[in-house]
Design a protein around this motif. Structure first.
Motif, PDB file in Angstrom:
ATOM      1  N   SER A 113      32.553 -31.391 -11.760  1.00  0.00           N
ATOM      2  CA  SER A 113      31.657 -32.149 -10.891  1.00  0.00           C
ATOM      3  C   SER A 113      32.207 -32.258  -9.476  1.00  0.00           C
ATOM      4  O   SER A 113      31.458 -32.173  -8.498  1.00  0.00           O
ATOM      5  CB  SER A 113      31.418 -33.547 -11.464  1.00  0.00           C
ATOM      6  OG  SER A 113      32.642 -34.262 -11.578  1.00  0.00           O
ATOM      7  N   SER A 114      33.531 -32.421  -9.337  1.00  0.00           N
ATOM      8  CA  SER A 114      34.136 -32.485  -8.008  1.00  0.00           C
ATOM      9  C   SER A 114      34.058 -31.138  -7.310  1.00  0.00           C
ATOM     10  O   SER A 114      33.809 -31.067  -6.098  1.00  0.00           O
ATOM     11  CB  SER A 114      35.591 -32.938  -8.114  1.00  0.00           C
ATOM     12  OG  SER A 114      35.676 -34.269  -8.561  1.00  0.00           O
ATOM     13  N   THR A 141      29.941 -43.618  -3.720  1.00  0.00           N
ATOM     14  CA  THR A 141      30.553 -42.967  -4.884  1.00  0.00           C
ATOM     15  C   THR A 141      30.791 -41.490  -4.615  1.00  0.00           C
ATOM     16  O   THR A 141      31.865 -40.947  -4.914  1.00  0.00           O
ATOM     17  CB  THR A 141      29.636 -43.122  -6.121  1.00  0.00           C
ATOM     18  OG1 THR A 141      29.465 -44.508  -6.393  1.00  0.00           O
ATOM     19  CG2 THR A 141      30.233 -42.429  -7.333  1.00  0.00           C
ATOM     20  N   ARG A 145      34.306 -39.246  -4.282  1.00  0.00           N
ATOM     21  CA  ARG A 145      34.522 -38.037  -5.075  1.00  0.00           C
ATOM     22  C   ARG A 145      34.918 -36.864  -4.179  1.00  0.00           C
ATOM     23  O   ARG A 145      35.858 -36.123  -4.462  1.00  0.00           O
ATOM     24  CB  ARG A 145      33.255 -37.692  -5.851  1.00  0.00           C
ATOM     25  CG  ARG A 145      33.402 -36.477  -6.762  1.00  0.00           C
ATOM     26  CD  ARG A 145      32.092 -36.142  -7.459  1.00  0.00           C
ATOM     27  NE  ARG A 145      31.589 -37.267  -8.245  1.00  0.00           N
ATOM     28  CZ  ARG A 145      30.414 -37.269  -8.866  1.00  0.00           C
ATOM     29  NH1 ARG A 145      29.612 -36.209  -8.783  1.00  0.00           N
ATOM     30  NH2 ARG A 145      30.027 -38.321  -9.568  1.00  0.00           N
ATOM     31  N   ARG A 148      38.477 -37.403  -2.646  1.00  0.00           N
ATOM     32  CA  ARG A 148      39.541 -37.084  -3.608  1.00  0.00           C
ATOM     33  C   ARG A 148      39.685 -35.586  -3.793  1.00  0.00           C
ATOM     34  O   ARG A 148      40.803 -35.063  -3.887  1.00  0.00           O
ATOM     35  CB  ARG A 148      39.244 -37.756  -4.954  1.00  0.00           C
ATOM     36  CG  ARG A 148      39.472 -39.254  -4.982  1.00  0.00           C
ATOM     37  CD  ARG A 148      39.505 -39.776  -6.413  1.00  0.00           C
ATOM     38  NE  ARG A 148      38.249 -39.528  -7.116  1.00  0.00           N
ATOM     39  CZ  ARG A 148      37.238 -40.396  -7.148  1.00  0.00           C
ATOM     40  NH1 ARG A 148      37.333 -41.559  -6.532  1.00  0.00           N
ATOM     41  NH2 ARG A 148      36.123 -40.105  -7.821  1.00  0.00           N
TER      42      ARG A 148
END
Length: 395
Positions: A113-114, A141, A145, A148
């Motif tokens: 997903s990232s 959110t 993500r 990060r």
């Protein structure tokens, strides 16, 4: 305001500009920030006149933004010394830099997903807000993500070729998210895959592009106006996009001619056989089974074996399909682990029992699959099938 043409051009140039900054010594997070600042500057000044070399302009402005940020950070003197030694920015080849960026955004240290979100941000040029809306999550959110993910890949150096297969899986993940918010992720994935296929000498990106086009061609017929799922066999083939089908088949043929078969080419071959059939009755199921055999050889995936059982049921009859399903159960005993296709397996069993005339068993299995369906649309579809069979059984 910039025109739609300017916005499309900026998005198309984003990955190569970002790739150039990373190659010149900027870590990924700082480079991405600098490119975003340059895009904001372009939106401000381009309406007064687009530069003759838009890419060179973006590289120059982004590089200056990066240098300004580096020099302002006194705790990073070593980086400032590094970037000051780099050559002056200017036009540069984009293919290699863009490929590096694809590989970086699909780095194995990132979760799927990232990797998908970072690819849309860095390679696709989408804003964090657009990506958040597409994935139906709060903007904060998605920002966390992406932040990060950028930190994770900031220290990565490219001293060996990237993994094409990983990049393709990320792009296919984006494609399967479909359309929500104001961004059509399926169309965006097609654009990015088309760009990758043009930049790399490998048949599998072409295979994935063909697969996406062939699936996308059926999109208008896949749901009813109220959002209910329409199975392939029941779709109005007159609503399929014949131009996309023709393009997908042409791309696939060229890829297969290179004789380096991969899983996406094999999947595209199956999709092409479905798309080529004027009616569901004219589908070449025997050849589809052969392609699934190739896919099993390439991937040995439980999902592929499950889909093969459906094809066998169509080619040789429902009892042959049930036998193939039973063989799949014997080869993978015990309860399924996280992410394994339990609802899909149960739905396939229900379909094959329905084809075999065992309506009571089929209705029970459809209801069971509905209770475990991963989406509301699938749950409703399976529930309706169970209800229809139960009603027939009471007649």
């Amino acid at each position: 305001m910039t025109t739609e043409g300017d916005e499309a051009l900026l998005r198309s140039l984003t990955p190569s500009v970002l790739g150039i900054l990373v190659r010149r010594g900027a870590d990924f997070a700082a480079a991405e920030d600098a490119v975003q600042d340059a895009l904001v500057e372009a939106v401000r000044v381009w309406p007064d006149g687009r530069p003759r070399d838009p890419k060179g302009w973006l590289v120059t402005v982004a590089w200056r933004k990066f240098l300004d940020a580096a020099r302002a950070d006194t705790a990073r003197r070593r980086r400032e010394e590094l970037v000051d030694e780099q050559p002056e920015p200017g036009p540069a080849p984009s293919v290699d830099d863009t490929l590096r960026l694809y590989f970086l955004c699909a780095h194995p240290s990132l979760t799927p997903s990232s990797a998908a979100a970072l690819t849309l941000r860095a390679v696709g040029g989408l804003t964090t807000r657009q990506i958040a809306r597409a994935y139906l999550v709060p903007e904060a959110t998605m920002a966390q993500r992406i932040s990060r993910a950028k930190r994770t890949v900031s220290g990565v150096r490219f001293d060996r070729p990237g993994d094409v297969a990983t990049v393709l899986r990320v792009l296919y993940l984006v494609f399967n998210e479909g359309h929500s918010g104001d961004i059509d992720l399926a169309a965006e994935a097609i654009r990015l895959t088309r760009q990758l296929a043009a930049a790399i000498d490998h048949p599998e990106p072409a295979g994935l592009l063909a697969l996406m086009l062939l699936h996308h061609a059926r999109r208008a017929a896949r749901t009813t106006p109220d959002g209910a799922l329409v199975p392939l066999a029941e779709q109005d083939r007159g609503r399929w996009d014949t131009r996309a089908i023709a393009e997908g088949i042409g791309i696939l043929r060229a890829a297969l001619a290179r004789d380096r078969l991969g899983e996406f080419q094999a999947q595209a071959a199956i999709a092409a056989l479905h798309a080529d059939a004027p009616t569901v009755e004219e589908t070449d199921w025997a050849q589809i089974v052969e392609w699934y055999d190739e896919l099993v050889r390439l991937t040995d995936s439980p999902v592929v074996r499950l889909n093969r059982a459906v094809a066998v049921g169509e080619a040789e009859g429902p009892r042959a399909g049930l036998a193939a399903l039973a063989a799949l159960e014997e080869s993978s005993p015990g309860p399924a682990g996280p992410g394994e296709p339990v609802p899909r397996h149960t739905a396939v069993a229900a379909y094959l029992h329905e084809r075999d005339g065992d309506l009571a068993t089929a209705a029970r299995l459809y209801a069971e699959a509905a209770r475990r369906a991963p989406s509301l649309a699938e749950r409703d579809h399976l529930t309706r099938r169970a209800a229809r069979l139960n009603a027939r059984g009471r007649l």
